[in-house]
Design an enzyme around this catalytic site. Structure first.
Site, mmCIF file in Angstrom:
data_model
loop_
_atom_site.group_PDB
_atom_site.id
_atom_site.type_symbol
_atom_site.label_atom_id
_atom_site.label_comp_id
_atom_site.label_asym_id
_atom_site.label_seq_id
_atom_site.Cartn_x
_atom_site.Cartn_y
_atom_site.Cartn_z
ATOM 1 N N GLY A 127 -5.285 0.998 0.085
ATOM 2 C CA GLY A 127 -5.739 0.797 -1.432
ATOM 3 C C GLY A 127 -7.205 0.222 -1.597
ATOM 4 O O GLY A 127 -7.612 0.717 -2.496
ATOM 5 N N ARG B 117 -0.439 5.098 -7.152
ATOM 6 C CA ARG B 117 -1.052 3.735 -7.582
ATOM 7 C C ARG B 117 -2.048 4.152 -8.526
ATOM 8 O O ARG B 117 -2.937 4.954 -8.272
ATOM 9 C CB ARG B 117 -1.670 3.160 -6.399
ATOM 10 C CG ARG B 117 -0.435 2.821 -5.443
ATOM 11 C CD ARG B 117 -1.076 2.065 -4.102
ATOM 12 N NE ARG B 117 -1.645 0.894 -4.338
ATOM 13 C CZ ARG B 117 -1.990 0.020 -3.388
ATOM 14 N NH1 ARG B 117 -1.682 0.563 -2.273
ATOM 15 N NH2 ARG B 117 -2.443 -1.287 -3.704
ATOM 16 N N GLN C 95 -9.772 -5.414 -7.343
ATOM 17 C CA GLN C 95 -10.446 -4.534 -6.595
ATOM 18 C C GLN C 95 -11.422 -3.316 -7.417
ATOM 19 O O GLN C 95 -12.360 -2.773 -6.945
ATOM 20 C CB GLN C 95 -9.422 -3.393 -5.750
ATOM 21 C CG GLN C 95 -8.894 -4.446 -4.612
ATOM 22 C CD GLN C 95 -8.014 -3.533 -3.742
ATOM 23 O OE1 GLN C 95 -7.496 -2.695 -3.859
ATOM 24 N NE2 GLN C 95 -7.086 -4.528 -2.997
ATOM 25 N N ASP D 68 -1.032 -12.117 -2.011
ATOM 26 C CA ASP D 68 -0.762 -11.512 -0.783
ATOM 27 C C ASP D 68 0.038 -12.444 -0.065
ATOM 28 O O ASP D 68 0.568 -12.072 1.096
ATOM 29 C CB ASP D 68 -2.017 -11.045 -0.213
ATOM 30 C CG ASP D 68 -2.598 -9.696 -0.602
ATOM 31 O OD1 ASP D 68 -1.911 -8.933 -1.385
ATOM 32 O OD2 ASP D 68 -3.621 -9.519 -0.310
ATOM 33 N N LYS E 12 1.540 -2.641 -5.297
ATOM 34 C CA LYS E 12 0.955 -2.393 -4.009
ATOM 35 C C LYS E 12 1.736 -1.233 -3.214
ATOM 36 O O LYS E 12 1.995 -0.390 -3.839
ATOM 37 C CB LYS E 12 1.307 -4.028 -3.324
ATOM 38 C CG LYS E 12 0.686 -5.021 -4.124
ATOM 39 C CD LYS E 12 -0.739 -5.194 -3.683
ATOM 40 C CE LYS E 12 -1.422 -6.550 -4.474
ATOM 41 N NZ LYS E 12 -2.780 -6.545 -3.984
ATOM 42 N N ARG F 64 6.619 -4.841 -4.175
ATOM 43 C CA ARG F 64 7.069 -5.883 -3.340
ATOM 44 C C ARG F 64 7.932 -6.926 -4.036
ATOM 45 O O ARG F 64 8.776 -7.601 -3.307
ATOM 46 C CB ARG F 64 5.816 -6.706 -3.045
ATOM 47 C CG ARG F 64 4.833 -5.809 -2.133
ATOM 48 C CD ARG F 64 3.590 -6.584 -1.744
ATOM 49 N NE ARG F 64 2.978 -5.842 -0.560
ATOM 50 C CZ ARG F 64 1.577 -6.228 -0.135
ATOM 51 N NH1 ARG F 64 0.950 -7.149 -0.971
ATOM 52 N NH2 ARG F 64 1.112 -5.323 0.688
ATOM 53 N N LYS G 153 -1.587 -1.715 9.795
ATOM 54 C CA LYS G 153 -2.163 -1.397 8.607
ATOM 55 C C LYS G 153 -3.631 -2.704 8.320
ATOM 56 O O LYS G 153 -4.617 -2.312 8.085
ATOM 57 C CB LYS G 153 -1.441 -1.405 7.325
ATOM 58 C CG LYS G 153 -2.208 -1.242 6.051
ATOM 59 C CD LYS G 153 -1.289 -1.242 4.841
ATOM 60 C CE LYS G 153 -2.126 -0.509 3.774
ATOM 61 N NZ LYS G 153 -3.168 -1.266 3.191
#
Length: 410
Positions: A69, A98, A146, A291, A318, A322, A389
Protein backbone atom coordinates in the site's frame (compact mmCIF):
# COMPACT_ATOMS: atom_id res chain seq x y z
CA UNK A 1 3.54 -22.85 4.64
CA UNK A 2 1.68 -23.46 7.90
CA UNK A 3 3.67 -23.41 11.15
CA UNK A 4 2.83 -25.06 14.46
CA UNK A 5 4.32 -22.96 17.25
CA UNK A 6 5.22 -24.11 20.77
CA UNK A 7 6.90 -22.60 23.78
CA UNK A 8 10.51 -23.69 24.30
CA UNK A 9 11.47 -25.04 27.73
CA UNK A 10 14.37 -22.59 27.90
CA UNK A 11 13.88 -18.89 27.29
CA UNK A 12 17.24 -17.47 26.20
CA UNK A 13 18.33 -13.88 26.66
CA UNK A 14 18.63 -12.68 23.10
CA UNK A 15 19.94 -9.79 21.04
CA UNK A 16 17.98 -9.31 17.82
CA UNK A 17 18.95 -6.97 15.01
CA UNK A 18 15.75 -5.68 13.44
CA UNK A 19 15.78 -4.44 9.85
CA UNK A 20 15.37 -0.73 9.11
CA UNK A 21 11.93 0.84 9.29
CA UNK A 22 9.81 0.13 6.22
CA UNK A 23 8.04 3.46 6.69
CA UNK A 24 11.30 5.44 6.77
CA UNK A 25 12.94 3.37 4.02
CA UNK A 26 10.14 3.81 1.48
CA UNK A 27 10.02 7.57 2.07
CA UNK A 28 13.78 7.85 1.66
CA UNK A 29 13.83 5.67 -1.46
CA UNK A 30 11.46 8.10 -3.15
CA UNK A 31 13.56 11.09 -2.06
CA UNK A 32 16.68 9.31 -3.32
CA UNK A 33 14.99 8.82 -6.71
CA UNK A 34 14.39 12.58 -6.87
CA UNK A 35 17.79 13.62 -5.46
CA UNK A 36 20.58 11.22 -6.40
CA UNK A 37 23.09 12.50 -3.82
CA UNK A 38 21.12 10.91 -0.96
CA UNK A 39 22.80 7.74 0.40
CA UNK A 40 20.97 5.27 2.63
CA UNK A 41 22.14 2.83 5.33
CA UNK A 42 20.27 0.11 7.29
CA UNK A 43 17.36 0.09 4.83
CA UNK A 44 14.46 -2.31 5.25
CA UNK A 45 14.70 -5.74 3.61
CA UNK A 46 10.91 -6.08 3.52
CA UNK A 47 8.95 -7.12 0.44
CA UNK A 48 7.36 -3.66 0.39
CA UNK A 49 10.74 -1.95 0.16
CA UNK A 50 11.99 -4.44 -2.45
CA UNK A 51 8.88 -3.68 -4.51
CA UNK A 52 9.56 0.04 -4.14
CA UNK A 53 13.18 -0.33 -5.31
CA UNK A 54 12.18 -2.48 -8.27
CA UNK A 55 9.44 -0.05 -9.34
CA UNK A 56 11.75 2.97 -9.16
CA UNK A 57 14.32 1.26 -11.37
CA UNK A 58 12.09 -0.41 -13.93
CA UNK A 59 11.65 0.94 -17.44
CA UNK A 60 8.50 -1.00 -18.29
CA UNK A 61 4.99 0.41 -18.45
CA UNK A 62 3.19 -2.07 -16.19
CA UNK A 63 4.28 -1.91 -12.53
CA UNK A 64 2.77 -4.44 -10.12
CA UNK A 65 3.26 -3.51 -6.44
CA UNK A 66 1.35 -6.59 -5.15
CA UNK A 67 0.15 -5.89 -1.55
CA UNK A 68 2.37 -2.82 -0.91
CA UNK A 69 0.00 0.00 0.00
CA UNK A 70 2.77 2.47 0.84
CA UNK A 71 4.40 1.85 -2.53
CA UNK A 72 1.08 2.36 -4.35
CA UNK A 73 0.52 5.78 -2.77
CA UNK A 74 4.12 7.02 -2.98
CA UNK A 75 4.71 5.80 -6.54
CA UNK A 76 1.46 7.36 -7.76
CA UNK A 77 2.81 10.75 -6.72
CA UNK A 78 6.33 10.04 -7.99
CA UNK A 79 5.41 8.90 -11.50
CA UNK A 80 2.99 11.82 -11.89
CA UNK A 81 6.05 14.12 -11.73
CA UNK A 82 8.22 12.23 -14.24
CA UNK A 83 7.97 13.77 -17.75
CA UNK A 84 8.28 11.22 -20.52
CA UNK A 85 7.12 8.26 -18.38
CA UNK A 86 3.76 6.58 -18.80
CA UNK A 87 3.01 3.76 -16.39
CA UNK A 88 0.12 1.63 -15.21
CA UNK A 89 0.27 0.96 -11.46
CA UNK A 90 -1.54 -2.19 -10.38
CA UNK A 91 -1.45 -4.63 -7.49
CA UNK A 92 -3.05 -7.64 -5.83
CA UNK A 93 -6.83 -8.22 -5.85
CA UNK A 94 -6.95 -6.65 -2.37
CA UNK A 95 -4.96 -3.63 -3.59
CA UNK A 96 -7.60 -3.07 -6.27
CA UNK A 97 -10.15 -2.69 -3.43
CA UNK A 98 -8.12 -0.06 -1.56
CA UNK A 99 -9.18 3.52 -2.36
CA UNK A 100 -6.79 5.98 -3.98
CA UNK A 101 -9.22 8.63 -5.28
CA UNK A 102 -8.33 11.28 -2.69
CA UNK A 103 -4.66 11.20 -3.67
CA UNK A 104 -5.46 11.14 -7.40
CA UNK A 105 -7.75 14.16 -7.04
CA UNK A 106 -5.05 16.04 -5.10
CA UNK A 107 -2.45 15.30 -7.78
CA UNK A 108 -4.91 16.38 -10.47
CA UNK A 109 -5.24 19.71 -8.63
CA UNK A 110 -1.49 20.07 -9.17
CA UNK A 111 -1.89 19.32 -12.88
CA UNK A 112 -1.25 15.57 -12.98
CA UNK A 113 -2.67 13.31 -15.71
CA UNK A 114 -4.02 10.16 -14.06
CA UNK A 115 -6.89 7.91 -15.20
CA UNK A 116 -8.50 4.73 -13.91
CA UNK A 117 -8.10 1.51 -15.87
CA UNK A 118 -11.08 -0.20 -14.20
CA UNK A 119 -13.22 0.99 -11.28
CA UNK A 120 -13.33 4.73 -10.57
CA UNK A 121 -11.33 5.59 -7.45
CA UNK A 122 -9.31 2.36 -7.29
CA UNK A 123 -6.19 0.85 -8.87
CA UNK A 124 -5.09 0.02 -11.46
CA UNK A 125 -4.33 3.58 -12.60
CA UNK A 126 -2.62 4.99 -15.68
CA UNK A 127 -0.20 7.86 -15.04
CA UNK A 128 1.25 10.10 -17.73
CA UNK A 129 4.21 11.86 -16.13
CA UNK A 130 4.67 15.58 -16.65
CA UNK A 131 6.14 18.71 -15.10
CA UNK A 132 3.71 19.94 -12.44
CA UNK A 133 3.67 23.73 -12.05
CA UNK A 134 0.67 24.18 -9.75
CA UNK A 135 1.66 24.46 -6.10
CA UNK A 136 -1.53 24.65 -4.00
CA UNK A 137 -3.65 21.69 -3.02
CA UNK A 138 -6.16 20.80 -0.29
CA UNK A 139 -7.37 17.42 0.93
CA UNK A 140 -9.22 15.98 3.94
CA UNK A 141 -6.95 15.63 6.97
CA UNK A 142 -8.70 12.56 8.42
CA UNK A 143 -7.66 10.18 5.64
CA UNK A 144 -4.63 7.92 5.36
CA UNK A 145 -1.47 9.84 6.19
CA UNK A 146 0.17 8.08 3.23
CA UNK A 147 -1.76 10.37 0.87
CA UNK A 148 -0.34 13.39 2.68
CA UNK A 149 3.18 11.96 2.84
CA UNK A 150 3.09 11.08 -0.87
CA UNK A 151 2.46 14.74 -1.72
CA UNK A 152 5.09 16.00 0.73
CA UNK A 153 7.74 13.65 -0.66
CA UNK A 154 7.44 15.00 -4.22
CA UNK A 155 6.94 18.60 -3.08
CA UNK A 156 10.54 19.84 -3.21
CA UNK A 157 10.88 18.49 -6.74
CA UNK A 158 7.88 20.52 -7.97
CA UNK A 159 8.65 23.67 -9.93
CA UNK A 160 7.03 25.95 -7.33
CA UNK A 161 7.13 23.72 -4.26
CA UNK A 162 3.92 22.92 -2.42
CA UNK A 163 1.36 24.55 -0.15
CA UNK A 164 -0.77 21.73 1.28
CA UNK A 165 -3.91 22.58 3.26
CA UNK A 166 -5.32 19.84 5.47
CA UNK A 167 -9.07 20.23 5.97
CA UNK A 168 -10.59 19.09 9.26
CA UNK A 169 -9.07 17.12 12.13
CA UNK A 170 -5.57 15.83 11.35
CA UNK A 171 -5.00 12.13 12.04
CA UNK A 172 -1.83 10.00 11.99
CA UNK A 173 0.27 13.06 12.86
CA UNK A 174 3.37 10.95 13.76
CA UNK A 175 3.64 9.68 10.19
CA UNK A 176 3.34 13.22 8.81
CA UNK A 177 5.98 14.39 11.29
CA UNK A 178 8.20 11.49 10.24
CA UNK A 179 7.99 12.59 6.61
CA UNK A 180 8.73 16.22 7.51
CA UNK A 181 11.71 15.23 9.67
CA UNK A 182 13.16 13.09 6.86
CA UNK A 183 12.78 16.04 4.48
CA UNK A 184 14.73 18.12 6.97
CA UNK A 185 17.45 15.44 7.32
CA UNK A 186 18.18 15.52 3.60
CA UNK A 187 18.18 19.34 3.45
CA UNK A 188 14.64 20.15 2.27
CA UNK A 189 12.88 23.09 3.95
CA UNK A 190 9.29 22.60 5.13
CA UNK A 191 7.01 24.50 7.53
CA UNK A 192 3.96 23.06 9.31
CA UNK A 193 1.75 25.78 10.79
CA UNK A 194 -1.87 25.26 11.77
CA UNK A 195 -3.40 23.11 9.03
CA UNK A 196 -0.99 24.21 6.30
CA UNK A 197 2.30 22.62 5.27
CA UNK A 198 4.64 24.51 2.93
CA UNK A 199 7.60 22.86 1.21
CA UNK A 200 10.25 24.98 -0.53
CA UNK A 201 11.29 23.83 -4.05
CA UNK A 202 14.82 22.53 -4.65
CA UNK A 203 16.46 21.73 -7.98
CA UNK A 204 19.14 19.51 -6.45
CA UNK A 205 20.92 18.54 -3.24
CA UNK A 206 24.57 19.28 -3.99
CA UNK A 207 26.50 17.63 -1.16
CA UNK A 208 26.10 13.87 -0.49
CA UNK A 209 23.74 13.19 2.41
CA UNK A 210 23.99 9.91 4.33
CA UNK A 211 20.87 8.85 6.23
CA UNK A 212 20.85 5.82 8.57
CA UNK A 213 17.39 4.29 8.83
CA UNK A 214 16.27 3.47 12.37
CA UNK A 215 15.08 -0.08 12.92
CA UNK A 216 11.35 -0.68 12.63
CA UNK A 217 9.28 -0.06 15.77
CA UNK A 218 6.25 -1.91 14.36
CA UNK A 219 8.50 -5.00 14.14
CA UNK A 220 9.60 -4.41 17.73
CA UNK A 221 5.99 -4.73 18.88
CA UNK A 222 6.09 -8.54 18.59
CA UNK A 223 9.03 -8.72 20.99
CA UNK A 224 7.16 -6.46 23.41
CA UNK A 225 4.33 -8.99 23.23
CA UNK A 226 6.73 -11.91 23.79
CA UNK A 227 8.22 -10.24 26.88
CA UNK A 228 4.76 -9.27 28.21
CA UNK A 229 3.63 -12.92 27.98
CA UNK A 230 6.87 -14.31 29.46
CA UNK A 231 7.79 -14.74 33.12
CA UNK A 232 9.28 -11.88 35.20
CA UNK A 233 12.99 -11.35 34.56
CA UNK A 234 12.81 -12.24 30.87
CA UNK A 235 14.85 -9.81 28.76
CA UNK A 236 15.31 -9.20 25.01
CA UNK A 237 17.72 -6.68 23.47
CA UNK A 238 16.85 -5.09 20.11
CA UNK A 239 18.92 -2.92 17.78
CA UNK A 240 19.12 -0.26 16.35
CA UNK A 241 16.74 2.06 18.19
CA UNK A 242 16.78 5.56 19.64
CA UNK A 243 14.75 7.27 22.34
CA UNK A 244 13.86 10.26 20.14
CA UNK A 245 12.39 8.13 17.34
CA UNK A 246 10.54 9.55 14.33
CA UNK A 247 8.24 6.51 14.33
CA UNK A 248 4.84 6.77 16.02
CA UNK A 249 4.98 3.13 17.07
CA UNK A 250 7.77 3.99 19.50
CA UNK A 251 4.78 4.66 21.80
CA UNK A 252 5.17 0.94 22.59
CA UNK A 253 7.69 1.86 25.28
CA UNK A 254 4.96 3.69 27.22
CA UNK A 255 1.98 1.51 26.35
CA UNK A 256 3.61 -1.79 27.35
CA UNK A 257 4.43 -0.54 30.84
CA UNK A 258 0.82 -1.51 31.57
CA UNK A 259 1.81 -5.12 30.79
CA UNK A 260 4.97 -5.09 32.90
CA UNK A 261 7.49 -4.45 30.11
CA UNK A 262 10.27 -2.06 31.09
CA UNK A 263 12.15 -0.31 28.25
CA UNK A 264 15.75 0.86 28.65
CA UNK A 265 17.76 2.62 25.91
CA UNK A 266 21.46 1.72 25.87
CA UNK A 267 23.63 3.19 23.09
CA UNK A 268 21.77 2.18 19.91
CA UNK A 269 20.00 -0.72 21.60
CA UNK A 270 16.75 -1.04 23.49
CA UNK A 271 16.39 -3.61 26.30
CA UNK A 272 12.93 -5.02 27.08
CA UNK A 273 12.54 -6.63 30.50
CA UNK A 274 9.50 -8.21 32.14
CA UNK A 275 8.71 -6.88 35.60
CA UNK A 276 6.07 -7.98 38.06
CA UNK A 277 3.18 -5.50 37.93
CA UNK A 278 -0.51 -5.95 38.79
CA UNK A 279 -2.47 -6.41 35.58
CA UNK A 280 -5.73 -4.56 34.97
CA UNK A 281 -7.92 -3.73 31.96
CA UNK A 282 -6.52 -1.07 29.63
CA UNK A 283 -8.03 1.62 27.43
CA UNK A 284 -5.79 2.92 24.65
CA UNK A 285 -6.46 5.51 21.94
CA UNK A 286 -4.43 4.26 18.95
CA UNK A 287 -5.31 6.90 16.38
CA UNK A 288 -1.59 7.65 15.91
CA UNK A 289 -0.40 4.03 16.14
CA UNK A 290 -2.93 1.76 14.34
CA UNK A 291 -0.29 -0.74 13.18
CA UNK A 292 0.22 -2.04 16.72
CA UNK A 293 -3.48 -2.54 17.51
CA UNK A 294 -3.46 -6.23 16.54
CA UNK A 295 -0.40 -6.91 18.69
CA UNK A 296 -1.93 -5.17 21.72
CA UNK A 297 -5.26 -6.99 21.39
CA UNK A 298 -3.52 -10.38 21.24
CA UNK A 299 -1.22 -9.45 24.15
CA UNK A 300 -4.24 -8.58 26.31
CA UNK A 301 -5.98 -11.82 25.38
CA UNK A 302 -2.84 -13.79 26.24
CA UNK A 303 -2.56 -12.03 29.60
CA UNK A 304 -6.24 -12.65 30.37
CA UNK A 305 -7.11 -8.97 30.70
CA UNK A 306 -9.74 -6.85 28.98
CA UNK A 307 -9.01 -3.93 26.68
CA UNK A 308 -10.83 -1.15 24.87
CA UNK A 309 -8.94 0.13 21.84
CA UNK A 310 -10.13 3.13 19.83
CA UNK A 311 -8.93 5.18 16.85
CA UNK A 312 -8.88 2.10 14.62
CA UNK A 313 -10.93 3.26 11.61
CA UNK A 314 -8.00 2.94 9.15
CA UNK A 315 -7.70 -0.80 9.91
CA UNK A 316 -10.67 -1.57 7.67
CA UNK A 317 -8.75 -0.58 4.52
CA UNK A 318 -5.46 -2.34 5.21
CA UNK A 319 -4.24 -5.65 3.68
CA UNK A 320 -7.50 -7.05 5.04
CA UNK A 321 -10.27 -5.64 7.23
CA UNK A 322 -8.11 -6.07 10.31
CA UNK A 323 -10.92 -5.50 12.81
CA UNK A 324 -13.09 -8.26 11.33
CA UNK A 325 -10.07 -10.54 10.99
CA UNK A 326 -9.06 -9.99 14.62
CA UNK A 327 -12.59 -10.67 15.83
CA UNK A 328 -12.88 -13.89 13.83
CA UNK A 329 -9.51 -15.33 14.89
CA UNK A 330 -9.70 -14.30 18.56
CA UNK A 331 -13.18 -15.84 18.81
CA UNK A 332 -11.75 -19.14 17.50
CA UNK A 333 -9.34 -19.00 20.46
CA UNK A 334 -12.23 -18.46 22.88
CA UNK A 335 -12.29 -14.67 23.20
CA UNK A 336 -15.37 -12.51 23.77
CA UNK A 337 -14.84 -9.49 21.52
CA UNK A 338 -16.93 -6.75 19.94
CA UNK A 339 -15.93 -4.28 17.25
CA UNK A 340 -17.24 -1.09 15.67
CA UNK A 341 -15.86 0.83 12.69
CA UNK A 342 -13.43 2.55 15.06
CA UNK A 343 -12.95 0.36 18.13
CA UNK A 344 -12.34 -3.06 19.61
CA UNK A 345 -13.46 -4.26 23.05
CA UNK A 346 -12.09 -7.49 24.49
CA UNK A 347 -13.46 -9.04 27.67
CA UNK A 348 -11.12 -10.57 30.25
CA UNK A 349 -10.75 -14.32 29.81
CA UNK A 350 -8.60 -16.99 31.47
CA UNK A 351 -9.11 -19.72 28.86
CA UNK A 352 -7.31 -20.03 25.51
CA UNK A 353 -8.26 -22.83 23.11
CA UNK A 354 -5.07 -24.69 22.06
CA UNK A 355 -3.97 -25.85 18.60
CA UNK A 356 -6.18 -23.35 16.78
CA UNK A 357 -5.18 -22.53 13.19
CA UNK A 358 -5.02 -18.76 12.73
CA UNK A 359 -5.96 -17.54 9.25
CA UNK A 360 -3.75 -14.64 8.16
CA UNK A 361 -5.77 -13.13 5.26
CA UNK A 362 -2.62 -12.23 3.23
CA UNK A 363 -1.82 -9.87 6.12
CA UNK A 364 1.70 -9.98 7.59
CA UNK A 365 0.59 -8.37 10.85
CA UNK A 366 -2.02 -11.06 11.52
CA UNK A 367 0.70 -13.73 11.41
CA UNK A 368 3.15 -11.81 13.58
CA UNK A 369 0.62 -10.50 16.12
CA UNK A 370 -0.66 -13.99 16.97
CA UNK A 371 2.74 -15.74 17.10
CA UNK A 372 3.57 -14.70 20.71
CA UNK A 373 0.48 -16.57 21.97
CA UNK A 374 2.57 -19.74 21.53
CA UNK A 375 4.05 -18.86 24.94
CA UNK A 376 0.63 -19.74 26.40
CA UNK A 377 -0.74 -22.51 24.14
CA UNK A 378 0.38 -24.36 21.00
CA UNK A 379 -0.91 -22.44 17.99
CA UNK A 380 -0.86 -22.84 14.20
CA UNK A 381 -0.15 -19.88 11.89
CA UNK A 382 -1.53 -20.46 8.38
CA UNK A 383 0.35 -19.04 5.38
CA UNK A 384 3.24 -18.12 7.68
CA UNK A 385 5.38 -16.88 4.79
CA UNK A 386 3.20 -13.76 4.56
CA UNK A 387 5.54 -12.11 7.10
CA UNK A 388 8.01 -11.36 4.30
CA UNK A 389 5.94 -8.30 3.41
CA UNK A 390 7.56 -6.37 6.24
CA UNK A 391 9.82 -8.76 8.21
CA UNK A 392 11.37 -11.62 6.17
CA UNK A 393 13.49 -13.04 9.03
CA UNK A 394 10.63 -12.96 11.56
CA UNK A 395 10.42 -16.72 12.16
CA UNK A 396 14.19 -17.08 12.60
CA UNK A 397 14.09 -14.31 15.19
CA UNK A 398 11.15 -15.97 16.95
CA UNK A 399 13.24 -19.15 17.25
CA UNK A 400 16.07 -17.07 18.73
CA UNK A 401 13.82 -15.79 21.52
CA UNK A 402 12.49 -19.20 22.51
CA UNK A 403 9.71 -20.38 20.21
CA UNK A 404 9.82 -23.86 18.70
CA UNK A 405 8.12 -24.46 15.36
CA UNK A 406 7.49 -27.11 12.77
CA UNK A 407 5.82 -27.07 9.38
CA UNK A 408 2.41 -28.74 9.26
CA UNK A 409 -0.10 -29.51 6.52
CA UNK A 410 -3.12 -27.26 6.03
Amino acid sequence: MNLQLYRSEAFPESTIRVSGSKSETNRLLLLQALFATIQLENTSNSDDSEVMIKALHTSGELIDIHHAGTAMRFLTAYFATQPGREVVLTGSPRMKERPIKILVEALRQLGATISYEAEEGYPPIRIVGKKLSESKVALPADVSSQYISALLLIAAGLENGLELTLEGKITSIPYIQMTLQLLKEVGITAHFEGNTIRVVPMKEILAPVVVTVESDWSSASYFYSIVALASPGTAITLSSYKANSLQGDSALADLYQSFGVETTFENKHVVLKKTNVPLKPVTFELNHTPDIAQTIAVTCFGLGIGCHLTGLYTLKIKETDRLEALKTELEKLGAAITITDDSLTLEASTTINPNVSIATYHDHRMAMAFAPLALRVPIIIADAGVVSKSYPQFWEDMKAVGLKMEEVKA
